[in-house]
Structure formats: structure tokens, C-alpha cells
Scaffold this active site. Sequence first.
Site, short mmCIF file in Angstrom:
data_model
loop_
_atom_site.label_atom_id
_atom_site.label_comp_id
_atom_site.label_asym_id
_atom_site.label_seq_id
_atom_site.Cartn_x
_atom_site.Cartn_y
_atom_site.Cartn_z
CB THR A 147 -0.80 -0.34 1.49
OG1 THR A 147 0.05 -0.03 2.63
CG2 THR A 147 -1.55 -1.07 1.82
NE ARG A 193 11.79 -14.50 7.25
CZ ARG A 193 11.91 -13.01 7.67
NH1 ARG A 193 13.51 -12.92 7.35
NH2 ARG A 193 11.57 -13.02 8.76
CD GLU A 207 18.79 -17.99 5.48
OE1 GLU A 207 18.91 -18.03 7.23
OE2 GLU A 207 18.96 -16.90 4.62
CG HIS A 241 19.50 -14.91 8.50
ND1 HIS A 241 18.60 -15.69 8.20
CD2 HIS A 241 18.66 -13.74 8.75
CE1 HIS A 241 17.82 -14.90 7.78
NE2 HIS A 241 17.87 -14.31 9.12
#
Length: 316
Positions: free
Chosen positions: A179, A235, A264, A282
Amino acid sequence: MTTSTSNEVLLIAPVMDNLLARLEAAFVVHRLYEQEDAAAFLAEKGAAFRAVVTRGDIGVETPVLEQLPNLGLIAVFGVGTDAIDLNYTRKHGIAVTITSGALTEDVADMALGLLLATARQLCHNDRFVREGRWLKEAPGLSVQVSGKRLGIFGMGNIGRAIAQRAAGFNMRIQYASRTQDSSLPYRYFPDLLALARESDFFIIAISGGKDSAGLVDKAVFDALPSHALVINIARGSIVNEPDLITALQSGAIAGAGLDVYAHEPEVPAELIAMENVVLQPHIASATQETRQKMSDIVFTNVEAFFNRAPLPHAIE
């Protein structure tokens, strides 16, 4: 808080030592990852557990949830819920909490760090000096960051924090998101491909979920200018990894900075071999300060659940 068999917590995967110590001091904690026969353990003890603590990268498999008939809470150390069947939790009245808010600043820092490292070839030039190559040849040129067009895919808390930092580099900030927020001074693109076409740097900051898998694919890479750099701190599943590798190998994009991957901890050999790709394991939120905040949030939610108090970080 006094412990009893009704205050039993199932720990799915290892967490920070200080969080484990606090949980064990307040509740009866069982570590599923240490059970030699997890299925037999759950068949015997599953009904005793009212709360589960897990990590965002691990989640809870649905077959495990099915062995926990009295479960009321899943407290996630992290913000990812991809590995939790939220349809199942909603159907069975299981609350899910995450460590929202605690990660924002560190993840935004990492996004800018990866952008600078990739554009200015910081890791490459570090090796250049260490290997003694500076004694024999001149270093190459890198890419300027200041003043460039920054496309941010996802303008939630992390996207906004990235934009605030990028403003300090006089970057032209624009975004695509689910949005539009008219209060933001940044240009909004309702179409992801249109944003890609107008971006020198493209940072993926959208929240994950099954509906976001593979959103950044060949079409996006083809739309980006050939000099564009792609940064992903969201992600790994959001990016079609084979398409990314092909785009890098073919020169459709100039480089990438990655903290997350599709499978991962496995990282494709093709990405590891590329000099124009900066890789991190990560660790965007892996600072002492943030991991302590995350631990505090997890404990607060578990404590609130057993006290029948409102859960401060429930997702729905």
C-alpha cells in the site's frame, strides 16, 4: 512465578543462553532438539505443553503442532513465520508472537552496509591488500553511492529505516509496497517492474511469507538497469535464486549483497565464486544489543501468556 506441570514450555531449537536461563528459572522447559526420539517424546509428553519457543528460521513443523493438543502460544525468537502454518494456528486458537521492532535498526544498518560494501567493493579490496596485489597493480574503480536512485521493495518499519539512512547519502528514494503511505516524501510505484526500471540500487525489505515466494525473479532482474545492484536483507525465499544467479552471470545486473538465501545455510557455489557478490551468514540482527532485546521480548510474551495477560507482540 512458581512452576508447575501446567507451565511447561517446549523449546524447539537452541536460543540465547540468557533467554534459556530465564525460561528455565520461571518454567519447566523441555528441549525437543535434545530428544533422541522426538516423536516418542511428543507422544508421551505433548499434552503437557501450553507454550512453544522457537526461532524464526526454524519455526514449528505442523506434525509437531498436531502432537500438542493444549498448545496456546508459539513465541518466536525473530520475525519470520514462514516455517509456521498460520492457518493451523488460527484454526486451533494458538497465538503467535514475534520479536517485532527489535530488529529494525540493525537490519537497516546491514542493508546500507551491504550496499556500500558491494558498490565500493570493500570486501574485494580488502582481499586485494591482504594478498599483496597492491604492491604489483593499481586497484580498480568502484561505484558511487551518494545521489543515486534507491528502490526499496517494502516500506514497512525496516524499509523506512533504510530510507532514513539513505537520505543521508542524498539518494533519490522511491519504493513499491503493498500500500502507499501518502505521509512519506518518497515516490511510490504501484508496479514492482516500474520501480526496478528506475533504480540504480534495489533493496528488498518486504516482509516474508508464502505469498511472497519468488516475487523477485527474472522479470525484475531484466527490468533493472545493467549497472544495478540488488541487496536482500529480507527473506531468501522472496528471490528466485536461479534467476538471480543467471542475472549476475549474464551481466543483466552488476552485483548483489546478500544476507539471506533460499536454502540456508546452503549457499549456491555460483554465488560464492562471484567477485561482484558480497555474502553474509544471515546476521543482520546479530548484535549483542538486538539479541538481548529479542530475548527480553520472547520472555515477556511467554510470561504474559502464563499470567493470562495480553500478549504484547502477537501477530494476529
